[in-house]
Write a protein that holds these residues in place. Structure first.
Motif, short mmCIF file in Angstrom:
data_model
loop_
_atom_site.label_atom_id
_atom_site.label_comp_id
_atom_site.label_asym_id
_atom_site.label_seq_id
_atom_site.Cartn_x
_atom_site.Cartn_y
_atom_site.Cartn_z
N GLY A 1 2.50 -5.06 -6.62
CA GLY A 1 3.34 -4.39 -5.63
C GLY A 1 4.06 -5.32 -4.66
N THR A 2 3.93 -6.62 -4.84
CA THR A 2 4.48 -7.58 -3.87
C THR A 2 5.94 -7.31 -3.54
OG1 THR A 2 2.98 -9.24 -4.79
CG2 THR A 2 4.75 -10.04 -3.36
N ALA A 3 6.73 -7.02 -4.56
CA ALA A 3 8.18 -6.91 -4.37
C ALA A 3 8.64 -5.50 -3.99
CB ALA A 3 8.88 -7.35 -5.65
N TYR A 4 7.71 -4.56 -3.86
CA TYR A 4 8.10 -3.15 -3.71
C TYR A 4 7.67 -2.54 -2.39
CZ TYR A 4 9.08 -3.84 -8.55
OH TYR A 4 9.59 -4.35 -9.71
N HIS A 5 8.47 -1.60 -1.93
CA HIS A 5 8.11 -0.83 -0.75
C HIS A 5 7.26 0.37 -1.18
CE1 HIS A 5 10.61 -2.76 2.47
NE2 HIS A 5 10.96 -3.41 1.39
N GLN B 1 12.62 5.41 -1.84
CA GLN B 1 13.13 5.15 -0.49
C GLN B 1 14.65 5.06 -0.61
OE1 GLN B 1 10.94 3.58 2.12
NE2 GLN B 1 9.14 4.02 0.87
N SER B 2 15.32 5.48 0.43
CA SER B 2 16.77 5.43 0.34
C SER B 2 17.29 4.00 0.51
CB SER B 2 17.39 6.34 1.40
OG SER B 2 16.93 5.96 2.67
N ASN B 3 16.56 3.16 1.23
CA ASN B 3 17.09 1.84 1.57
C ASN B 3 16.23 0.68 1.11
OD1 ASN B 3 15.01 2.48 3.19
ND2 ASN B 3 16.01 1.98 5.14
N ALA B 4 15.30 0.92 0.15
CA ALA B 4 14.44 -0.17 -0.31
C ALA B 4 14.00 0.14 -1.73
CB ALA B 4 13.21 -0.29 0.60
N VAL B 5 13.60 -0.89 -2.45
CA VAL B 5 13.23 -0.70 -3.86
C VAL B 5 11.77 -0.27 -3.95
CG1 VAL B 5 13.05 -1.80 -6.11
CG2 VAL B 5 14.91 -2.42 -4.57
N SER B 6 11.53 0.78 -4.70
CA SER B 6 10.17 1.30 -4.89
C SER B 6 9.81 1.24 -6.37
CB SER B 6 10.10 2.75 -4.41
OG SER B 6 10.94 3.55 -5.21
N VAL C 1 10.47 2.96 -12.31
CA VAL C 1 9.92 3.74 -13.42
C VAL C 1 10.91 4.82 -13.84
CG1 VAL C 1 8.06 5.34 -14.08
CG2 VAL C 1 7.52 3.23 -12.84
N ASN C 2 11.48 5.51 -12.87
CA ASN C 2 12.50 6.52 -13.21
C ASN C 2 13.65 5.90 -14.00
OD1 ASN C 2 11.06 8.50 -11.87
ND2 ASN C 2 12.37 8.49 -10.03
N GLU C 3 14.14 4.78 -13.54
CA GLU C 3 15.26 4.11 -14.21
C GLU C 3 14.90 3.75 -15.65
OE1 GLU C 3 17.08 1.93 -10.18
OE2 GLU C 3 15.87 0.77 -11.62
N ALA C 4 13.68 3.21 -15.85
CA ALA C 4 13.28 2.77 -17.19
C ALA C 4 13.12 3.97 -18.12
CB ALA C 4 12.00 1.94 -17.11
N VAL C 5 12.46 5.02 -17.63
CA VAL C 5 12.26 6.21 -18.47
C VAL C 5 13.61 6.84 -18.81
CG1 VAL C 5 11.28 8.55 -18.56
CG2 VAL C 5 9.92 6.66 -17.62
N ASN C 6 14.49 6.91 -17.83
CA ASN C 6 15.80 7.52 -18.08
C ASN C 6 16.67 6.67 -19.01
OD1 ASN C 6 15.32 9.89 -16.66
ND2 ASN C 6 15.77 8.89 -14.70
N THR D 1 3.69 -0.73 0.95
CA THR D 1 4.37 -1.97 0.59
C THR D 1 3.35 -3.07 0.32
OG1 THR D 1 6.23 -1.41 2.01
CG2 THR D 1 5.97 -3.74 1.48
N GLY D 2 3.49 -3.75 -0.82
CA GLY D 2 2.62 -4.89 -1.12
C GLY D 2 1.28 -4.54 -1.73
N VAL D 3 0.98 -3.23 -1.85
CA VAL D 3 -0.27 -2.81 -2.48
C VAL D 3 -0.09 -2.78 -4.00
CG1 VAL D 3 -1.84 -0.81 -2.75
CG2 VAL D 3 -1.07 -1.52 -0.46
N HIS D 4 -1.15 -3.14 -4.73
CA HIS D 4 -1.08 -3.26 -6.19
C HIS D 4 -1.79 -2.10 -6.89
CE1 HIS D 4 0.08 -7.24 -5.00
NE2 HIS D 4 -1.10 -7.47 -4.45
N ALA D 5 -1.59 -2.03 -8.18
CA ALA D 5 -2.32 -1.04 -8.98
C ALA D 5 -2.75 -1.63 -10.31
CB ALA D 5 -1.47 0.20 -9.22
#
Lengths: 252, 252
Positions: free
Chosen positions: B13-17, B22-27, B32-37, B54-58
């Motif tokens: 999650g380092t690079a993601y909000h 979010q309207s003004n940041a990359v999530s 995932v939506n972009e890739a599936v679509n 922000t910055g939390v991993h999974a």
């Protein structure tokens, strides 16, 4: 009187063109020199224990430099870390004998080549392992790798571009072990030729794929011919893992 | 007929909000939506099992979406991974019942909070663990954390900003364990409030430092007052580790 300081580093090599200074690319050596000089206000140039390739990592990398300053070695650690980027850190600093040289005093080294053996790539090992989806039989790899142990001419396992003439080296120990999804290939030896570990790993993977017959690694060694061996495995799986010097304890 | 697809992801999650669009940041959700679509030529919007900061991993994150397309679920994995960035990967895809919802169907979750307990920072855990130099006594942490197990009102362990009114949750199990330089704090529960795991970890560290007395965590729980607890530990140590659903096996 000039003092000789040995620094032990860890670095994630992803962003660097290896250890060695380059005129047109960023190297780990450049960043270490800059950080030490920011602390000491000198113009040192650290000597590394080995060159490393672009994208190769180090869990232990040693370098040394001579300084006129009297700062205690252990106080250098937090000070130099302050100036280093996040992907390089010093974790040990020792004052060593004047004649000590990180490269020429080195007795042996251990490399680990890490394979992430999952069906789909794992974001946490991106740039930090070779992603290899087919299920690996680590017992087979461990059996085959034993052929490298001993004193051999490793010409078949040396990329062109190296400047070394005598290609005989001793491998003290080698193994392949699994821990969950990770397979670590470990090689301890008195010295390594250009790309030697990566060609050994590429050759083991070719044996695993059946592109090279099982039990024929001794023949490939005897051939003294780079084209007899397998591919050069990519850099991101390679870690310099341990450096051994006589009379210097880097682990305590 | 519309099909309901469950994807299981790992992400750094380092690079993601966080997960949430979010309207003004990359999530992560946006990627995932972009890739599936890109694969399905649809306009899906995946529902996640939880928000993450922000910055939390999974190590395991689940989302689901409905599609009109007939592509077999398991064929989605390599196709979606192709379009995902390196720090997000799908490793499981299942067709699930129409009413399944990644968040509302979730029975319980396990989080791991990872602490890199080394005297100097480790480049390999930068952004992936809390760097905490003082030597930790993991047995003490493990003893103290047991106070959280059970059904409690966790108001003291919830940051303002959460919209949830009922702050009672059940923690099924909790532990602190060391593996070399890493101390992993693990909490399994039926649900988690905003920043709950990070405040639990911050409170445990305060107990370890002596800023909060040993044995007083039950009193802090009873206080139902955020200011009675310790700090909110930083995000980079937190991993969503397991998600549990009835009748869906995510591990095999």
């Amino acid at each position: 009187m000039s003092r000789n300081i040995l620094l032990t580093l860890k670095f994630d090599g992803t962003a660097y063109h290896g250890w060695q200074l380059q005129s047109n690319a960023v190297s780990v050596q450049q960043r270490v020199n800059e950080a030490v000089n920011a602390v000491l206000h000198e113009n040192i140039n650290a000597s590394g224990c080995s060159r490393t390739d672009t994208g190769v990592h180090a869990q232990m990398f040693c370098c040394n430099f001579h300084t006129e300053k009297s700062i205690p070695a252990e106080k250098l650690i937090p000070a130099v870390n302050y100036y280093l980027p996040d992907d390089i850190a010093v974790y040990k600093a020792l004052e060593v004998a004047p004649e000590f040289h990180a490269r020429f005093s080195c007795k042996s080294k251990e490399y680990v080549y890490r394979i992430c053996n999952t069906p789909y790539r794992d974001p946490f090992y991106e740039h930090r392992a070779l992603f290899y989806p087919p299920m690996l039989n680590e017992a087979l790899l461990n059996e085959e790798i034993q052929a490298f142990v001993g004193y051999h001419d490793f010409t078949s396992f040396c990329s062109s571009g190296g400047s070394v003439e005598d290609k005989r080296r001793t491998v003290y120990a080698a193994s392949a072990q699994r821990s969950g999804d990770l397979v670590d290939i470990r090689i301890h030896g008195d010295g390594f030729l250009y790309n030697m570990v990566r060609i050994i790993v590429g050759t083991l993977l070719y044996v695993h794929m059946g592109k090279i017959a099982r039990g024929t690694i001794p023949d490939i060694i005897k051939a003294k011919d780079r084209t007899a061996a397998g591919i050069t495995a990519p850099p991101q799986g390679l870690y310099l893992n341990r450096i051994y010097y006589d009379g210097v304890n880097l682990l305590e």
